[in-house]
Design an enzyme around this catalytic site. Structure first.
Site, PDB file in Angstrom:
ATOM      1  N   CYS A 194      -1.002   5.519   7.160  1.00  0.00           N
ATOM      2  CA  CYS A 194      -2.191   4.547   7.658  1.00  0.00           C
ATOM      3  C   CYS A 194      -1.640   4.493   8.810  1.00  0.00           C
ATOM      4  O   CYS A 194      -0.939   3.237   9.105  1.00  0.00           O
ATOM      5  CB  CYS A 194      -2.404   4.738   6.783  1.00  0.00           C
ATOM      6  SG  CYS A 194      -4.666   3.471   7.001  1.00  0.00           S
ATOM      7  N   CYS A 228      -2.981  -1.610   8.941  1.00  0.00           N
ATOM      8  CA  CYS A 228      -1.630  -1.867   8.247  1.00  0.00           C
ATOM      9  C   CYS A 228      -1.114  -1.794   8.490  1.00  0.00           C
ATOM     10  O   CYS A 228       0.423  -1.738   8.051  1.00  0.00           O
ATOM     11  CB  CYS A 228      -1.740  -2.603   7.019  1.00  0.00           C
ATOM     12  SG  CYS A 228      -3.279  -2.954   6.203  1.00  0.00           S
ATOM     13  N   GLN A 255     -18.183  -9.970  12.831  1.00  0.00           N
ATOM     14  CA  GLN A 255     -17.243 -10.019  11.971  1.00  0.00           C
ATOM     15  C   GLN A 255     -16.809  -9.904  10.816  1.00  0.00           C
ATOM     16  O   GLN A 255     -17.485 -10.251  10.226  1.00  0.00           O
ATOM     17  CB  GLN A 255     -16.926 -11.955  12.679  1.00  0.00           C
ATOM     18  CG  GLN A 255     -16.858 -12.452  14.021  1.00  0.00           C
ATOM     19  CD  GLN A 255     -16.019 -12.035  15.313  1.00  0.00           C
ATOM     20  OE1 GLN A 255     -14.537 -11.179  14.431  1.00  0.00           O
ATOM     21  NE2 GLN A 255     -16.694 -12.611  16.261  1.00  0.00           N
ATOM     22  N   TYR A 309     -22.042 -13.176  25.631  1.00  0.00           N
ATOM     23  CA  TYR A 309     -21.180 -12.644  24.200  1.00  0.00           C
ATOM     24  C   TYR A 309     -22.503 -12.422  23.378  1.00  0.00           C
ATOM     25  O   TYR A 309     -21.311 -12.267  22.489  1.00  0.00           O
ATOM     26  CB  TYR A 309     -20.207 -11.637  24.809  1.00  0.00           C
ATOM     27  CG  TYR A 309     -19.942 -11.653  26.321  1.00  0.00           C
ATOM     28  CD1 TYR A 309     -19.947 -10.104  26.922  1.00  0.00           C
ATOM     29  CD2 TYR A 309     -18.931 -12.906  27.138  1.00  0.00           C
ATOM     30  CE1 TYR A 309     -19.168 -10.451  27.878  1.00  0.00           C
ATOM     31  CE2 TYR A 309     -18.775 -12.474  28.502  1.00  0.00           C
ATOM     32  CZ  TYR A 309     -18.989 -11.029  29.041  1.00  0.00           C
ATOM     33  OH  TYR A 309     -18.204 -10.749  30.263  1.00  0.00           O
ATOM     34  N   CYS A 332      -7.333   1.841  -0.658  1.00  0.00           N
ATOM     35  CA  CYS A 332      -7.134   0.737   0.643  1.00  0.00           C
ATOM     36  C   CYS A 332      -7.094  -0.687  -0.195  1.00  0.00           C
ATOM     37  O   CYS A 332      -7.656  -1.527  -1.173  1.00  0.00           O
ATOM     38  CB  CYS A 332      -8.105   1.251   1.500  1.00  0.00           C
ATOM     39  SG  CYS A 332      -8.513  -0.023   2.834  1.00  0.00           S
ATOM     40  N   CYS A 363     -10.500 -12.319  21.524  1.00  0.00           N
ATOM     41  CA  CYS A 363      -9.627 -11.066  19.993  1.00  0.00           C
ATOM     42  C   CYS A 363      -8.292 -10.292  21.215  1.00  0.00           C
ATOM     43  O   CYS A 363      -8.133  -9.580  21.128  1.00  0.00           O
ATOM     44  CB  CYS A 363     -10.193 -10.287  19.912  1.00  0.00           C
ATOM     45  SG  CYS A 363     -11.839  -8.788  20.962  1.00  0.00           S
ATOM     46  N   GLU A 382     -27.214 -10.982  25.896  1.00  0.00           N
ATOM     47  CA  GLU A 382     -25.651 -10.123  24.954  1.00  0.00           C
ATOM     48  C   GLU A 382     -26.793  -8.633  25.755  1.00  0.00           C
ATOM     49  O   GLU A 382     -27.597  -8.356  26.272  1.00  0.00           O
ATOM     50  CB  GLU A 382     -26.045 -10.352  23.456  1.00  0.00           C
ATOM     51  CG  GLU A 382     -26.567  -8.915  22.945  1.00  0.00           C
ATOM     52  CD  GLU A 382     -24.409  -8.051  23.211  1.00  0.00           C
ATOM     53  OE1 GLU A 382     -23.726  -9.633  22.703  1.00  0.00           O
ATOM     54  OE2 GLU A 382     -24.669  -7.202  23.103  1.00  0.00           O
ATOM     55  N   CYS A 408       0.655  -1.420   0.429  1.00  0.00           N
ATOM     56  CA  CYS A 408       0.304   0.271  -0.233  1.00  0.00           C
ATOM     57  C   CYS A 408       0.365   1.164   0.099  1.00  0.00           C
ATOM     58  O   CYS A 408       1.792   1.488   0.557  1.00  0.00           O
ATOM     59  CB  CYS A 408      -0.858  -0.092   0.838  1.00  0.00           C
ATOM     60  SG  CYS A 408      -1.840   1.340   1.711  1.00  0.00           S
ATOM     61  N   ASP A 425     -17.400 -15.702  24.286  1.00  0.00           N
ATOM     62  CA  ASP A 425     -16.446 -14.142  23.361  1.00  0.00           C
ATOM     63  C   ASP A 425     -16.572 -12.924  23.629  1.00  0.00           C
ATOM     64  O   ASP A 425     -17.223 -12.399  23.558  1.00  0.00           O
ATOM     65  CB  ASP A 425     -17.168 -14.625  22.330  1.00  0.00           C
ATOM     66  CG  ASP A 425     -17.303 -13.876  20.553  1.00  0.00           C
ATOM     67  OD1 ASP A 425     -15.717 -13.218  21.351  1.00  0.00           O
ATOM     68  OD2 ASP A 425     -17.167 -13.726  19.773  1.00  0.00           O
TER      69      ASP A 425
HETATM   70  N1  SAH Z   1     -19.392 -13.499  19.701  1.00  0.00           N
HETATM   71  C1  SAH Z   1     -20.743 -12.857  18.966  1.00  0.00           C
HETATM   72  C2  SAH Z   1     -19.688 -11.187  18.708  1.00  0.00           C
HETATM   73  C3  SAH Z   1     -18.474 -10.764  20.014  1.00  0.00           C
HETATM   74  S1  SAH Z   1     -18.439  -9.546  20.035  1.00  0.00           S
HETATM   75  C4  SAH Z   1     -19.900 -13.186  17.630  1.00  0.00           C
HETATM   76  O1  SAH Z   1     -19.115 -13.758  16.897  1.00  0.00           O
HETATM   77  O2  SAH Z   1     -20.500 -12.532  16.479  1.00  0.00           O
HETATM   78  C5  SAH Z   1     -18.723  -9.366  21.932  1.00  0.00           C
HETATM   79  C6  SAH Z   1     -19.990  -8.718  22.733  1.00  0.00           C
HETATM   80  O3  SAH Z   1     -20.068  -8.687  23.976  1.00  0.00           O
HETATM   81  C7  SAH Z   1     -20.443  -7.409  21.493  1.00  0.00           C
HETATM   82  O4  SAH Z   1     -21.841  -8.053  20.733  1.00  0.00           O
HETATM   83  C8  SAH Z   1     -21.341  -6.475  23.042  1.00  0.00           C
HETATM   84  O5  SAH Z   1     -22.525  -6.026  22.640  1.00  0.00           O
HETATM   85  C9  SAH Z   1     -21.187  -7.721  24.111  1.00  0.00           C
HETATM   86  N2  SAH Z   1     -21.068  -7.004  25.418  1.00  0.00           N
HETATM   87  C10 SAH Z   1     -19.709  -6.408  25.578  1.00  0.00           C
HETATM   88  N3  SAH Z   1     -20.193  -5.666  27.137  1.00  0.00           N
HETATM   89  C11 SAH Z   1     -21.501  -6.485  27.363  1.00  0.00           C
HETATM   90  C12 SAH Z   1     -21.563  -7.044  28.931  1.00  0.00           C
HETATM   91  N4  SAH Z   1     -21.058  -6.273  29.684  1.00  0.00           N
HETATM   92  N5  SAH Z   1     -22.935  -7.583  28.953  1.00  0.00           N
HETATM   93  C13 SAH Z   1     -22.872  -8.204  27.715  1.00  0.00           C
HETATM   94  N6  SAH Z   1     -22.837  -8.693  26.492  1.00  0.00           N
HETATM   95  C14 SAH Z   1     -21.382  -7.329  26.074  1.00  0.00           C
END
Ligand code: SAH
Length: 470
Positions: A82, A85, A301, A330, A178, A427, A351, A76, A400
């Site tokens: 930037c 990356c 994602q 989550y 990009c 992550c 969530e 790039c 997650d």
């Molecule tokens: N597992 C999903 C999203 C993961 S991202 C996937 O793979 O698509 C993490 C998620 O946690 C987000 O959707 C965010 O809104 C949620 N989150 C963040 N803080 C939170 C909390 N305190 N209680 C419940 N959910 C939460």
């Protein structure tokens, strides 16, 4: 002490590591670590420092004696300016090596955890053009390079449509091409800019809060659908429609053309009304025949192909037989929950974002999945004994969480529940390590698998399988 005096030059130093937020690492003669932004492990360089702390310096390579074998040509033209990356100048195999190392280091050094044999990190088949979502900002005062500032040349057009310069909230880099999102992403962005200039549609000025055009979001999907959302700062129907009509005609492949009029101080659209101008207000993503509806505000994602790999690993780790009660903490829009539902008795997703839970329910219905349930709430508050008494004891918990990891209360709750298996998708392996250290009281790590969702950046996902200690 003056700033100048604190700055030092160290000569012929070897760069030895990479990781720490995308920076690379060298050692100063006084034993301190030096974090660098413009070198690759294996380079031998002279370093100028610009910050000194108790345990480390921050600096930059100012002279290269030997260039590392790990180097490759960045694709790039914006590389280095930037912030997107940071690792484009490192060969992909080496990027993977340092991501793996970062995960292992975090688990062993922060978590003090005993690890099973590590399965090698799963690289991404696509190393460029892998993102399904990009957000660009308009600015009437684009970022100038030092060379531009020092030259006598007329700097010409100062408008920009691109990315924020790292650490500078009001400076936007004008992006020509990009390499992160596939076509027609670049074509759409360039056309929007060109058309806006030709028709005197004013670009946003952050300091004075003036102008018409604020942000551009482009979402693409593996089903071929494209969503474009333009955020306007002010309400001018004529100009707005001029631009949107032009896009509609020029890019008939746009299946969802939307806009927001946002005259707030900040440009987040999450508390704003999104208006559909043309097509549908959503696009679909598909995975193993499951459809996921994505609207302008939905989380999905950003690397769809690798998300599939990540979910498969999570599902393999859960090794479900069909009789299990599974919790998906989550859950976002319930993607993992639906992905594993066929192999479970029941999946319960939790969530915090109400819209995400609505979408999760809608998606599950569309996919004819009848054994998922979704609940909204802050995990630390809703995920308690009463919740479990109502919905059933879990056999497997998939979690997650966002970058901060899990709230301590949630981790304690996991210990109290003592489900047979936990699959922890993360992550951020640093917060994952912190949480795992607490879970270590009752759980043993059986498998750990890093996944690269974001080539050319330092980000890395990690999936860990925990089993209750006997
Ligand atoms: N597992 C999903 C999203 C993961 S991202 C996937 O793979 O698509 C993490 C998620 O946690 C987000 O959707 C965010 O809104 C949620 N989150 C963040 N803080 C939170 C909390 N305190 N209680 C419940 N959910 C939460």
């Amino acid at each position: 002490m003056s700033r100048k005096k604190r700055n030092q030059v160290f000569t012929t130093i070897e760069v030895i590591d990479a990781g720490a937020k995308g920076k690379t690492v060298a050692k100063a003669p006084d034993g301190r670590v030096i974090f660098l932004t413009n070198a690759v492990p294996g380079d031998i360089v002279d370093i100028q420092t610009f910050k000194k702390r108790k345990a480390f310096y921050e600096g930059k390579a100012i002279n290269f004696h030997t260039l590392s074998e790990k180097r490759t040509e960045p694709k790039c033209e914006h590389f280095g300016t930037c912030g997107g990356c940071k690792w484009q100048h490192m060969k992909y195999e080496d990027q993977l090596f340092f991501k793996q190392k970062e995960v292992t280091n975090n688990l062993t050094r922060i978590g003090h955890l005993e690890l099973p044999e590590i399965t090698p990190i799963l690289g991404s088949k696509e190393q460029y053009f892998y993102r399904n979502k990009m957000e660009f900002s308009f600015s009437d005062s684009r970022w100038l390079t030092l060379e531009e500032i020092q030259s006598d040349r007329d700097l010409g057009d100062r408008n920009a449509l691109g990315f924020h310069i790292p650490g500078m909230w009001d400076k936007i880099l004008d992006v020509k091409k990009c390499h992160l999102q596939a076509d027609p992403s670049n074509a759409i962005r360039l056309e929007v800019k060109d058309f806006a200039l030709k028709n005197d549609l004013l670009f946003f000025n952050t300091r004075n809060q003036t102008g018409l055009l604020r942000t551009l979001m482009i979402r693409t999907s593996s089903t071929g659908e494209i969503m474009v959302l333009i955020q306007f700062f002010s309400d001018s129907q004529e100009k707005r429609e001029l631009l949107l009509d032009h896009l509609k005609v020029t890019f008939p492949e746009i299946t969802s053309l939307q806009y927001v009029i946002n005259s707030k101080g900040n440009d987040t659209i999450y508390d704003q009304e999104v208006i559909c101008y043309h097509g549908r207000d959503h696009i679909f993503e598909e995975m193993e025949g499951l459809q996921f509806k994505i609207n302008a505000k939905s989380f999905y994602q950003t690397n769809s192909a690798q998300a599939y790999e990540l979910y498969k690993i999570a599902r393999d780790f859960a090794s479900l037989s069909g009789n299990e009660v599974v919790y998906d903490l989550y859950t976002g829009t319930g993607t993992i929950a639906q992905f594993v539902a066929k192999k479970a008795k029941k999946v319960i997703g939790v969530e915090a974002v109400p819209d995400a839970i609505l979408a999760a329910k809608e998606n599950a219905a569309r996919n004819n999945i009848e054994n998922t349930e979704f609940y909204v709430g802050d995990m630390a508050k809703v995920f308690d004994q009463a919740f479990l008494a109502k919905h059933g004891q879990p056999d497997v918990i998939i979690t997650d969480p966002p970058r901060d990891g899990m709230h301590k209360k949630v981790v304690e709750q996991l210990l109290a529940i003592a489900a047979e298996k936990i699959v922890y998708v993360s992550c951020n392996s640093a917060t994952q390590a912190r949480d795992l250290a607490i879970l270590n009281e009752k759980y043993q790590i059986v498998k750990t698998q890093a996944v690269d969702m974001f080539p050319q950046t330092h980000h890395v996902e990690n999936v860990v399988l925990l089993k209750l200690k006997k």
